[in-house]
Scaffold this active site. Sequence first.
Site, short mmCIF file in Angstrom:
data_model
loop_
_atom_site.label_atom_id
_atom_site.label_comp_id
_atom_site.label_asym_id
_atom_site.label_seq_id
_atom_site.Cartn_x
_atom_site.Cartn_y
_atom_site.Cartn_z
CB SER A 359 -1.77 -1.54 -0.98
OG SER A 359 -1.16 -2.36 -1.96
CG ASP A 473 -3.63 -1.13 -4.24
OD1 ASP A 473 -3.66 -0.05 -3.61
OD2 ASP A 473 -2.79 -2.02 -4.01
#
Length: 617
Positions: A359, A473
Amino acid sequence: MEDELHDDLLSLLPRFLGRLTKDELAAFAARLAIVRVRGRELLYRQGDPSDCMHFVVTGRLEVWVRDRHGDRRLVAHLSSGDCVGELSLLTGDARAADVVVIRDAVLARLGREDFDALVQSHPDAGLDIARFALRTLRRGTTQFVPKVRNIALVPLDDRVPIAEFGRRLELALLHFGSTLYVDRALADALRDAARPSHHGGDERFVDRLLDQSERARRFVICETDPAFTSWTRSCVAHADRVLFVGDATHSPAQTLLEKALLESSADPALMHNELVLLHASRREPPSGTATWLAPRAGYRHSHVAWEGDRDFQRLARLLSGNAVTLVLGGGGARGLAEIGAVRAIREAGVPIDAVGGTSIGAIVGGLVALDWRDETILQSCKHAFVDDRPLADMTVPLFSLLAGRKLARTLHHYIGDVDIEDLWQPYFCVSSNLSDSSVRVHHTGRLWRAMQASAALPGLLPPTIAGGQLHVDGGVLDNLPVGVMKRFIGGNTIAVEATVKIEYSVDAPEFPSPLEYLRSRIVGARDRKFLPTLPNLLIKSTLLGGASGRNELREGVDLYINPPVRAYGFLDWDAIYSLVDVGYRHAQACLRSWLDQHPELRWREDFAAPAAEAVTA
């Protein structure tokens, strides 16, 4: 030569049968069958019945354990003076692991009948073998860190200055232990000195020379010929790592030498190959590396600039198991604190040899891998996340709250069309593959697209599509990919994670309705409720996948940095300077105590920012 092998066998047996007399050891050795096994061959297969064990006279073996899913994990290296197969022989169970001969080996085979006879006539000797087996079993419960000892250098053509490259690598490796550099001329001179009447190739002499050299030195570097000769084949057969060295300006096509070496190997998939591309300097970034790697499936790769020692030192750390790797976790805007942590690491003189992230950690880590300076990283992130506001393109919430196009444009604008393979140092990031419920490791392709996939917070941003599959993610499955880094590189890991374990505490029997919550925010401060709204809930839920990464860290060896960022929200991008300062100061304190225990990790890389330069604006 057979007499020499017999002497070698007699010298290693007391390690296992120390209670036997010299005559008894000789009689026992006479019952062992000498077996020669070529490199890359399978000696034992997990699950097969057991009828013997082997003593390793020369060579190198690897022990791999397969789990119920078929995934393999390397658990041990075995070399001269070790034994293998004793556990199954003692218990009568099936083989507990795959054992692969990775270098041409001479083994002494002890069959079950002879083993039973030994136990009956010499119970103490059987007990000694059982003790050795228990010690082996105990070592197998700890995390195994493979060691590279024997390195073969293969020039991809005769224009590569392989001797100069090898000598500079030798100097870098001397930092970690004694090193011997062997080329064909030295091997011939030693052979002729030992046997003046003998001329021509003698593979058994070479095998013995390299085994003896490895026992005497921490590293042995073997410079091969630029052609497929017996010397080249012997060097590669003995190598724990084969470095195929090429000039980055030359043709990337696979060479005849490479093809011959692969064809001569019993199992090319078991060769530990690495492509090393040489560059004149660092003034121009690498390019076209994917073209070099296309015909070389499974190769690792490194970029080395002749100018300066920085890349040679990094390569030496990677080969010797002394690399310092950086893993950065997700955390929304809180992850900006990782910029300060990177600054503290560099100022402390600790090199960063490889980077991995999830991320926001994938984005910050990518900027580190691009070799950007600290202030450049800080100001670029300020422009990208504060000034450009890439998370402000609301859309019809059919797939996500945000359209995601603005973030994609921002990443592409700042990163450009850089491939991960063209970074000066190893880099990866992870995303969560929704299509097959697995962690996807991105270590090839466009850097900005990998960052986008790793940071696609589900619900907040739309999934990205790669190879016909959906990716969100990486924090969903692995917010701190330490395990990936351990398998990818190894070495010492610094993990930075801007997360808070205990986030919310609610003094209410149930979650309020939106109207009740808004009323509490408008009425007096006494009744005001502080609860996570939808974006914060989505981000916090995504970050729950970091526990496994923290469990992979080795106490006392690796470093975990968790800056105190609870005062900041997941979307507090405007607080970038304060967050960077918190990460910087907290990392300084963590590094100080860690480096007191590991002062050898200080290298003072030439790109480190001056300690006096301010972090905050």
